[in-house]
Enzyme design. Sequence first.
Site, short mmCIF file in Angstrom:
data_model
loop_
_atom_site.label_atom_id
_atom_site.label_comp_id
_atom_site.label_asym_id
_atom_site.label_seq_id
_atom_site.Cartn_x
_atom_site.Cartn_y
_atom_site.Cartn_z
N SER A 94 0.84 -1.20 0.00
CA SER A 94 0.00 0.00 0.00
C SER A 94 0.87 1.24 0.00
O SER A 94 1.70 1.43 -0.88
CB SER A 94 -0.97 -0.04 1.18
OG SER A 94 -2.01 0.88 1.02
N ASP A 194 -10.01 -5.22 -4.27
CA ASP A 194 -9.34 -4.37 -3.28
C ASP A 194 -10.27 -3.20 -3.01
O ASP A 194 -10.57 -2.42 -3.90
CB ASP A 194 -8.00 -3.89 -3.85
CG ASP A 194 -7.16 -3.15 -2.84
OD1 ASP A 194 -7.73 -2.49 -1.95
OD2 ASP A 194 -5.91 -3.19 -2.96
N HIS A 224 -7.28 -6.09 0.23
CA HIS A 224 -6.15 -5.15 0.21
C HIS A 224 -4.93 -5.63 1.01
O HIS A 224 -3.81 -5.59 0.53
CB HIS A 224 -6.61 -3.78 0.72
CG HIS A 224 -5.53 -2.75 0.71
ND1 HIS A 224 -4.92 -2.34 -0.45
CD2 HIS A 224 -4.92 -2.07 1.72
CE1 HIS A 224 -4.01 -1.43 -0.18
NE2 HIS A 224 -3.98 -1.26 1.14
#
Length: 255
Positions: A94, A194, A224
């Site tokens: 991320s 996601d 995610h």
Amino acid sequence: MPVLSGSEPFAHDGSDDIGVLLCHGFTSTPQSMRGWGEHLAAAGITVRCPLLPGHGTRWQDLSRTRWTDWYAVVERELAALRERCRSVFVFGQSMGGALTLRLAQRHPDIAGIVLVNPSVTTLRKAVALAPVLSRVVPSVAGLGGDIAAPGIVELAYDRVPLRALASLRRLWTVVRADLPAVRQPLLLYRSAVDHVVEPVNSQLVLGGVRSRDVTEIVLADSFHVATLDHDAPRVFAGSVEFLHRIHRERVEEPV
């Protein structure tokens, strides 16, 4: 503020041949990367996973930090690994993926990078208002815990401080502008579903870097936070194969 139990940074001193720096995500903690780090350590690899400033305590602490603070910590850890290990890799999830890309842009001697659902932008129009809204609204609902596997919890803030989010947007802008500077071998894992980071993020990364050795793998069974999800073993094993291959190729290169 004391660090939340389970959110502590971690390190393992293994081989002097290969070192890996792990970068966790926005509002998250090293807990989301610990399983990955343990897998790497079991393979004899030297590992570092710092706790980024403002994380692992209260969201109000994150509100007092900026992307340059987060980046300074991972760059310092990278410098220590480069002094110790022959081949140094950086893995990020991320926002940690954005930090990984920035390190790769600034340090071309990094051997290779692995990204898991990297964030470099968002399609949420409201995020563009974060700099203005932060003057009157300190935080909004959190985005942590996007995991398909039942019963798995991510240690992350339940609020997103808007000042820090505005700074994250500036990091994204810097990283996107310099994507052509990324030339290292790249392994990118992207979840098919996601709820935090849209597919356009991986598209921008893959379309912008100048790496010749690029692999994209779509994870069908994870959301995610794939490092805590069903596909985690696949990510862990694949990353070890990747770094051993790249290290071997570097060692065998003619002088």
